[in-house]
Design a protein around this motif. Structure first.
Motif, mmCIF file in Angstrom:
data_model
loop_
_atom_site.group_PDB
_atom_site.id
_atom_site.type_symbol
_atom_site.label_atom_id
_atom_site.label_comp_id
_atom_site.label_asym_id
_atom_site.label_seq_id
_atom_site.Cartn_x
_atom_site.Cartn_y
_atom_site.Cartn_z
ATOM 1 N N UNK A 23 0.842 -1.051 -0.033
ATOM 2 C CA UNK A 23 -0.029 0.179 -0.043
ATOM 3 C C UNK A 23 0.823 1.207 -0.073
ATOM 4 N N UNK A 24 0.638 2.280 -0.867
ATOM 5 C CA UNK A 24 1.417 3.402 -0.985
ATOM 6 C C UNK A 24 2.779 2.828 -1.573
ATOM 7 N N UNK A 25 3.511 4.109 -1.567
ATOM 8 C CA UNK A 25 5.140 3.846 -2.214
ATOM 9 C C UNK A 25 5.951 4.617 -1.265
ATOM 10 N N UNK A 26 7.254 4.341 -1.223
ATOM 11 C CA UNK A 26 8.173 5.307 -0.546
ATOM 12 C C UNK A 26 8.251 6.634 -1.151
ATOM 13 N N UNK A 27 8.040 6.683 -2.286
ATOM 14 C CA UNK A 27 8.003 8.051 -2.910
ATOM 15 C C UNK A 27 7.169 9.289 -2.499
ATOM 16 N N UNK A 86 -2.023 4.032 8.278
ATOM 17 C CA UNK A 86 -0.605 3.856 7.661
ATOM 18 C C UNK A 86 -0.467 4.418 6.373
ATOM 19 N N UNK A 87 0.594 5.254 6.028
ATOM 20 C CA UNK A 87 0.682 5.809 4.365
ATOM 21 C C UNK A 87 1.483 4.913 3.768
ATOM 22 N N UNK A 88 2.057 3.969 4.219
ATOM 23 C CA UNK A 88 2.916 3.123 3.381
ATOM 24 C C UNK A 88 3.089 1.607 4.492
ATOM 25 N N UNK A 89 2.799 0.522 3.667
ATOM 26 C CA UNK A 89 3.224 -0.757 4.167
ATOM 27 C C UNK A 89 3.123 -1.789 3.350
ATOM 28 N N UNK A 90 3.749 -2.966 3.489
ATOM 29 C CA UNK A 90 3.357 -4.232 2.648
ATOM 30 C C UNK A 90 3.235 -5.469 3.757
ATOM 31 N N UNK A 182 9.283 3.078 -5.848
ATOM 32 C CA UNK A 182 8.022 2.340 -5.508
ATOM 33 C C UNK A 182 8.235 1.770 -3.831
ATOM 34 N N UNK A 183 9.738 1.341 -3.956
ATOM 35 C CA UNK A 183 10.249 0.725 -2.771
ATOM 36 C C UNK A 183 11.621 1.184 -2.754
ATOM 37 N N UNK A 221 1.197 -6.817 -5.944
ATOM 38 C CA UNK A 221 0.142 -5.793 -6.008
ATOM 39 C C UNK A 221 0.273 -4.627 -5.345
ATOM 40 N N UNK A 222 0.298 -3.521 -6.221
ATOM 41 C CA UNK A 222 0.576 -2.245 -5.897
ATOM 42 C C UNK A 222 -0.897 -1.354 -5.511
ATOM 43 N N UNK A 223 -1.082 -0.885 -4.428
ATOM 44 C CA UNK A 223 -2.506 -0.332 -4.007
ATOM 45 C C UNK A 223 -2.051 1.206 -3.730
ATOM 46 N N UNK A 224 -2.615 1.990 -4.386
ATOM 47 C CA UNK A 224 -2.204 3.410 -4.431
ATOM 48 C C UNK A 224 -3.469 4.181 -3.512
ATOM 49 N N UNK A 225 -3.137 5.241 -2.810
ATOM 50 C CA UNK A 225 -4.231 6.019 -2.039
ATOM 51 C C UNK A 225 -4.967 7.015 -2.968
#
Length: 257
Positions: A23-27, A86-90, A182-183, A221-225
């Motif tokens: 979920x989200x990206x480091x960017x 959370x803004x970012x997690x996997x 992305x990571x 699987x990349x989930x974006x907010x």
């Protein structure tokens, strides 16, 4: 030290264990988009193992056996509720396979050998190291308040911890260079002691003796907010994404010990 069995490790498709969910990206953390846009409860629908950070970079998260822990500025791990955002997690469904046993090896050399043994520099995979660490250095971000600072500015707002002779679990994810942004390219590793009194984002370590397990993914699987206005409207073309992530994920000077 045992001979590595990494080359025999393949993606396991049963129960979706071949899928890495993010979920989200480091960017998006680089310009300070730190609002929580998913919950632990939602993340756990996609896996029982993972890492991440809370809203406002509220600590370092590690999920093991379906239980989520947060390590904040005290360095002590505490369980977090399902509504923690959370803004970012996997996360992923754990199906780790035994790779090898190592002893008296530093983190950099350990990670290098893991990648070499896997022969998978262009593949996402997760690694668990269980054992005794003669030395380990971790950090935890101090929770930020809105309006949020940039990721680089947060480098001076972190707590750093040193421990010796600690038994625990280091959970890491390896991402290929082509996905930097992305990571983080390479390893991103968090630690939790067996007694749950210590943990955080791993900066350095020496493994006294431990067993290494790997799990390979063939699907991301990349989930974006997309419902978050800050993310939807931000112009990332002006952000030093690669440089900021590399700087933030590396070592920093201690905030406290």
């Amino acid at each position: 030290m045992t001979q590595s069995l990494a080359k025999n490790i393949k993606p396991i498709h049963e129960h979706g264990a071949n899928v890495l969910y993010q979920h989200g990206t480091l960017a998006l953390l680089v310009p300070g988009l730190l609002e929580g846009t998913t919950t632990i409860g939602e993340l756990l629908k996609h896996g029982d193992t993972g890492i991440g950070t809370g809203e406002g970079l509220d600590g370092e998260l590690i999920i093991l056996d379906g239980v989520a822990y947060k390590v904040g500025q005290s360095g002590v791990a505490e369980r977090v509720p399902d509504d923690f955002t959370m803004p970012f997690a996997n996360s992923h469904r754990a199906a780790f396979q035994y790779q090898c046993e190592r002893e008296d090896i530093g983190l950099e050399e350990l990670n290098k050998k893991i990648v070499e043994a896997n022969g998978r520099a262009n593949t996402f995979f997760s690694v668990v190291v269980r054992g005794t660490f003669s030395f380990i250095k971790t950090r935890a971000v101090i929770k930020q308040q809105a309006p949020y600072p940039t990721l680089v500015e947060v480098a001076d707002r972190q707590a750093v911890f040193l421990r010796h002779d600690v038994k625990g679990t280091m959970l890491g994810y390896f991402s290929p260079v082509m996905f930097h942004g992305a990571a983080v390219a390479g390893f991103h590793e968090h630690f939790l002691s067996d007694d749950h009194t210590f943990g955080g984002h791993v900066l350095d370590a020496v493994l006294q003796r431990g067993k290494i397990y790997s799990q390979v993914f063939d699907t991301l699987v990349q989930h974006l907010p997309v419902d978050d206005p800050g993310y939807r409207n931000h112009d990332f073309s002006q952000d030093p994404i690669a440089e900021a992530i590399s700087s933030a994920e590396g070592d920093i000077r201690p905030h406290n010990e």
